[in-house]
Design an enzyme around this catalytic site. Structure first.
Site, PDB file in Angstrom:
ATOM      1  N   TYR A   1       2.829   0.739  -0.731  1.00 61.91           N
ATOM      2  CA  TYR A   1       4.134   0.112  -0.931  1.00 61.91           C
ATOM      3  C   TYR A   1       4.420   0.112  -2.426  1.00 61.91           C
ATOM      4  O   TYR A   1       3.617  -0.392  -3.205  1.00 61.91           O
ATOM      5  CB  TYR A   1       4.111  -1.334  -0.434  1.00 61.91           C
ATOM      6  CG  TYR A   1       3.766  -1.477   1.032  1.00 61.91           C
ATOM      7  CD1 TYR A   1       4.768  -1.580   2.001  1.00 61.91           C
ATOM      8  CD2 TYR A   1       2.445  -1.496   1.452  1.00 61.91           C
ATOM      9  CE1 TYR A   1       4.456  -1.701   3.345  1.00 61.91           C
ATOM     10  CE2 TYR A   1       2.121  -1.617   2.799  1.00 61.91           C
ATOM     11  CZ  TYR A   1       3.131  -1.721   3.742  1.00 61.91           C
ATOM     12  OH  TYR A   1       2.815  -1.845   5.074  1.00 61.91           O
TER      13      TYR A   1
ATOM     14  N   HIS B   1       9.311  -0.508   4.079  1.00 65.86           N
ATOM     15  CA  HIS B   1       8.560   0.529   4.762  1.00 65.86           C
ATOM     16  C   HIS B   1       7.545   1.095   3.755  1.00 65.86           C
ATOM     17  O   HIS B   1       7.856   1.266   2.594  1.00 65.86           O
ATOM     18  CB  HIS B   1       9.601   1.592   5.157  1.00 65.86           C
ATOM     19  CG  HIS B   1       9.046   2.765   5.845  1.00 65.86           C
ATOM     20  ND1 HIS B   1       8.588   2.719   7.144  1.00 65.86           N
ATOM     21  CD2 HIS B   1       8.892   4.046   5.429  1.00 65.86           C
ATOM     22  CE1 HIS B   1       8.171   3.918   7.496  1.00 65.86           C
ATOM     23  NE2 HIS B   1       8.353   4.742   6.479  1.00 65.86           N
TER      24      HIS B   1
ATOM     25  N   LYS C   1       6.583   9.020   6.480  1.00 65.96           N
ATOM     26  CA  LYS C   1       5.898   8.811   5.214  1.00 65.96           C
ATOM     27  C   LYS C   1       5.538  10.183   4.640  1.00 65.96           C
ATOM     28  O   LYS C   1       5.574  11.180   5.352  1.00 65.96           O
ATOM     29  CB  LYS C   1       4.619   7.998   5.435  1.00 65.96           C
ATOM     30  CG  LYS C   1       4.867   6.635   6.064  1.00 65.96           C
ATOM     31  CD  LYS C   1       3.574   5.859   6.234  1.00 65.96           C
ATOM     32  CE  LYS C   1       3.712   4.735   7.253  1.00 65.96           C
ATOM     33  NZ  LYS C   1       4.828   3.809   7.002  1.00 65.96           N
TER      34      LYS C   1
END
Lengths: 347, 347
Positions: free
Chosen positions: A283, A294, A325
């Site tokens: 993060y 997210h 991701k």
């Protein structure tokens, strides 16, 4: 009218005369020009023109080869997979040349130079270097380079990966408490009732469910705990916690700790990537766990001399893509950490 | 009123008297009954009651232990991860007991027996056997058993997997042509202009783009080609193609060929699972490639004596879930192939 090519054993190219320069080089970017209207083609270019019926045959001494016989005599795995990728990019409307003089000036270290859509070898611009691999060809980490990697699987399907440098950075909260009471259990650390901010703002550990929330009992991984102990945030000896990490994970622990530490120092919060089969999910901006965004990256830690199987690479990248991701490899060497992102692309 | 327990070193249980039977066993499924109102608790059950404040302390000789000190003295990794899973299932409203006499009769080979929601140890019904692992504990393939597997990661998050037998079957088209012309290239086989049905109906190979579609040139993997050669469908010697497969892949090739062959014999079409990092994706019902459904399974081939890391298992299962397929492990041994499915579940 169909032309024939002549195989030139000395240079390993196929020469085509007549109006070949205008027809193949000037207008469609095959080969490089020789004297007059003659051009020279790499075998992969010649095979493609044969395949399309633009060349009728290739003459080599007494042999007159069609596509089938030309392909059958080309030795080695590489020719097959390079041909498939060459043909695929051509069919997608791109021109590409072997990454070698005299096809292109200052060629990149790759198999092909791919030109921007609508451009060719004479326009002096390369969109990206392209490397081609069969799915069973290992890739040493040290050979990663920026560009596109095309992997051809056993059933001749092609996957394209974009490879690039990617240095993570963030601006997450970093303030830590001092010397919280903690206990080293077998393979984790419990921090007894630290200030809520340790979890809430800096996102260390995982609260043990059912306890008072304003003074949570946090379970921390050995990585988190080693880092916290080094920062003086918990009352354990850093060396003892690190030693436990090594006992449990071996040398991998030190590698992961270096990546963990550097991520924290870059303002990025690493949490376990276990559910994604990675070392960490990260993060970039954590102010409060209640307002957690997210996670952006999945990080896999490797030694700098690791060797990847394209199959594992496909798995990692596919999974990262599926959870929106980006897959990042952290290559840990003596001189520091190199960060590489790998993403699937469609040319 | 909070009770205290007494640690019984001989049996490794915690005894609680007073109204414990009614309060903990009858109404909430902890422990097993002894004489009168006394019950015996496994350490994990006792820790949970301590944690919740239902037990005030556990007395062991001169020691009076609270949750913190009771947990700190329990040795080994296992207690920690078993406690976390026990507490998690309790918090989800399930009762569970150690999978051992006298907690449950005829206990399954597992860590816990989990009872159906609303039921407990006295109801004579087990919902599933539950095994608990830390993420770093390897799982030998031979130890797979039907039930639920809980994996606790380094940050104490729990993932549940349902493990079961799964024999693939299908009713795909099987008719093959005879002795089509084919060429063995370095690591694939080209079948020159076979009947369209070889691709269209039975889904072998991959057409080389740009050729006439009614007589496609098919590129087949070495697995497909070995099987087709064994069936007499292409004019290559099966032993030669198989040998090439071994040269390219080693012993893995024979293992994958056995799985490929058995899938074909079961009416299932295996195609490469490369893009998913698996050996195969499979289609149970192929009549026409134009009308191809979604592939149902991802198959990974392992030797029967393989050992899994929970981390790899998480990656495989997560990926399969993300693409709406079921992960199946094909374990290849001397006596045949065992098929196991593994899926993520939420208890």
């Amino acid at each position: 009218m169909s032309l024939e090519g002549r195989f030139d054993e000395d240079d390993g190219v196929v020469r085509v005369g007549d109006n070949a320069r205008q027809r193949f080089y000037d207008s469609r970017g095959y080969g490089y020009p020789l004297e007059g209207n003659e051009i020279a083609l790499a075998p992969v270019e010649a095979a493609h023109l044969l395949f399309r019926g633009d060349l009728a045959a290739i003459v080599d001494g007494d042999d007159r080869l069609d596509f089938q016989s030309f392909v059958a005599r080309e030795p080695g795995t590489d020719f097959g997979v390079r041909f498939l990728v060459y043909a695929d990019l051509r069919s997608r409307g791109f021109y590409l040349s072997p990454a070698a003089e005299p096809w292109v000036a200052n060629p990149p270290d790759a198999d092909f130079a791919v030109f921007p859509r609508g451009k060719g070898p004479t326009d002096g611009e390369i969109e990206y270097p392209l490397r081609v691999l069969g799915e069973r060809t290992d890739v040493p980490a040290s050979a990663l380079s920026a560009g596109v990697l095309a992997v051809v699987d056993e059933e001749s399907e092609i996957t394209y990966f974009e490879v690039g440098r990617r240095d993570p950075s963030g601006d997450s909260a970093t303030a830590l408490p001092e010397r919280c009471e903690a206990a080293l259990l077998a393979d984790r650390v419990v921090v007894w009732e630290p200030p809520l901010a340790l979890y809430e703002e800096t996102f260390y550990g995982q609260p043990l469910e059912g306890r008072e929330y304003d003074r949570p009992t946090l379970q921390c991984s050995l990585l988190e705990a080693t880092y916290l102990a080094e920062q003086g945030a918990i009352d354990l000896d850093p060396a003892t916690v690190r030693e436990r990490g090594r006992d449990v994970e071996g040398e991998r622990f030190d590698r992961r700790l270096r990546v963990y530490t550097e991520l924290r120092e870059r303002g990025v919060v690493p949490k376990t990537g276990y559910k994604f089969g990675a070392d960490f999910r990260t993060y970039a901006t954590v102010d409060s766990v209640d307002d957690l965004g997210h996670s952006e990256l999945l990080v896999r830690v490797h030694p700098a001399d690791a060797v990847f199987e394209p199959r594992d690479l496909a798995l990692d990248v596919r999974l990262a893509h599926g959870v929106r991701k980006t897959m990042v490899f952290a290559l840990v060497g003596d001189d520091g950490i190199e960060w590489w992102s790998i993403e699937r692309v469609t040319p």
